[in-house]
Write a protein that holds these residues in place. Structure first.
Motif, PDB file in Angstrom:
ATOM      1  N   SER A  49       0.848  -1.191   0.000  1.00  0.00           N
ATOM      2  CA  SER A  49       0.000   0.000   0.000  1.00  0.00           C
ATOM      3  C   SER A  49       0.883   1.242   0.000  1.00  0.00           C
ATOM      4  N   ASN A 134     -12.427   7.626  -0.416  1.00  0.00           N
ATOM      5  CA  ASN A 134     -12.576   6.731  -1.564  1.00  0.00           C
ATOM      6  C   ASN A 134     -12.784   7.494  -2.859  1.00  0.00           C
ATOM      7  N   ALA A 157     -12.934  -4.283  -4.685  1.00  0.00           N
ATOM      8  CA  ALA A 157     -12.601  -3.621  -3.421  1.00  0.00           C
ATOM      9  C   ALA A 157     -12.082  -4.692  -2.479  1.00  0.00           C
ATOM     10  N   ASN A 158     -11.147  -4.336  -1.630  1.00  0.00           N
ATOM     11  CA  ASN A 158     -10.524  -5.326  -0.756  1.00  0.00           C
ATOM     12  C   ASN A 158     -11.460  -5.765   0.367  1.00  0.00           C
ATOM     13  N   THR A 161     -12.606  -4.152   4.300  1.00  0.00           N
ATOM     14  CA  THR A 161     -12.186  -2.749   4.358  1.00  0.00           C
ATOM     15  C   THR A 161     -13.389  -1.821   4.311  1.00  0.00           C
ATOM     16  N   ASN A 163     -13.538   0.444   2.202  1.00  0.00           N
ATOM     17  CA  ASN A 163     -13.751   0.608   0.761  1.00  0.00           C
ATOM     18  C   ASN A 163     -14.859  -0.317   0.271  1.00  0.00           C
ATOM     19  N   GLN A 186      -4.312  -5.031  -2.287  1.00  0.00           N
ATOM     20  CA  GLN A 186      -4.171  -4.076  -3.390  1.00  0.00           C
ATOM     21  C   GLN A 186      -3.563  -4.710  -4.647  1.00  0.00           C
ATOM     22  N   THR A 203     -10.617   2.151  -3.775  1.00  0.00           N
ATOM     23  CA  THR A 203      -9.857   2.183  -2.534  1.00  0.00           C
ATOM     24  C   THR A 203      -9.588   3.649  -2.207  1.00  0.00           C
TER      25      THR A 203
END
Length: 291
Positions: A49, A134, A157-158, A161, A163, A186, A203
């Motif tokens: 990241s 975001n 999207a992870n 999270t 996000n 990511q 993200t």
């Protein structure tokens, strides 16, 4: 008279010894005691990241968050009066960071973690170290400008999270019919976008710029759309550990007060072309709590 004074002094001395002895025995608890007993502090971090926490060319974790957490490790060493302190690093992601912190595998998480009330039910946070939000990471030729342009498309999207949460909420609220692809981290989200398995990756804006900067063809990608959330980043620690929280917040305040934080910011954010905004500088200056 002398005898009574001597007896009184002895009693006072004994009481003082008991009180101070008890205080000394209780002085260390929680994370600081764990670190003192083991001689090791374990820093949890993101694997990829940038510019916050990622592996450098030497295979060691580096970045904005890592530099700040290393300052906390230095303060722990001084606070505990340890001649040496072993600093270890443990990679985490959105799904593992909380369990690994709670079970004691790591002592603090230096990643891109948003401080939320729901997360505070399981963990605690130090003061804010960065603010972002975001946005959408897309290929420039996609024609996508705003989230409304993603109707019926695939977006990653992870997992675990904010996000992912924001994407799901907006998808339902705006009735977009987006197919959400939950990714592990990511790099997985980036590969999905790069290979056209997705139309966009959602993200935090600052992380998106970091991903583009590290890519093979930065000119092919863009960060687009309005900010879709407010995300204050903070270092994560275990709950009910006020001594460790106080130490960490004092490190942050000293960094903000001395101007050293701006040096750390410039060192890492310049790699993705993000100048220091007046708003962020003001926010950090408001956390310069006096000793």
């Amino acid at each position: 008279m002398l005898k009574k004074t001597a007896i009184g002094s002895a009693i006072i001395g004994a009481v003082f010894a008991i009180v101070t002895g008890s205080a000394s025995a209780q002085a260390l608890y929680g994370t600081l005691k764990k670190i003192k007993d083991s001689g090791t502090i374990i820093i949890g971090h993101n694997e990829d990241s940038p510019p916050f926490a990622y592996f450098g060319a030497d295979g060691k974790p580096q970045g904005y968050s890592i530099d700040i957490c290393n300052k906390i490790a230095d303060a722990v060493k001084a606070e505990l009066k340890m001649d040496s302190l072993t600093v270890k690093y443990q990679a985490v992601n959105g799904q593992t960071r909380t369990p690994l912190l709670v079970n004691g595998t790591v002592d603090l998480v230096c990643a891109t973690t948003t401080n939320t009330f729901s997360r505070q039910q399981q963990v605690d946070f130090l003061n804010t170290m960065f603010v972002t939000g975001n946005r959408l990471l897309v290929k420039k030729n996609s024609g996508i400008k705003e989230i409304e342009d993603l109707k019926g498309k695939v977006v990653s999207a992870n997992q675990g999270t904010t996000n992912e949460k924001v994407l799901n909420e907006l998808n339902q609220k705006l009735n977009l019919g987006i197919k959400v692809l939950s990714t592990k981290d990511q790099p997985q989200g980036w590969i999905a976008l790069e290979t056209d398995r997705t139309d966009a990756h959602m993200t935090d804006e600052v992380v998106e710029y970091g991903l583009i900067a590290k890519s093979k063809n930065p000119a092919d990608y863009a960060v687009v759309g309005r900010l879709l959330s407010f995300d204050p980043y903070a270092i994560v620690i275990r709950r009910d550990d006020s001594a460790f929280r106080s130490l960490g917040n004092k490190v942050l305040a000293n960094l903000y007060r001395s101007g050293e934080w701006e040096q750390v910011y410039t060192k890492w954010m310049s790699t993705i072309g993000q100048p220091l905004s007046a708003d962020l500088k003001l926010l950090m200056s408001m956390q310069n709590y006096p000793d």
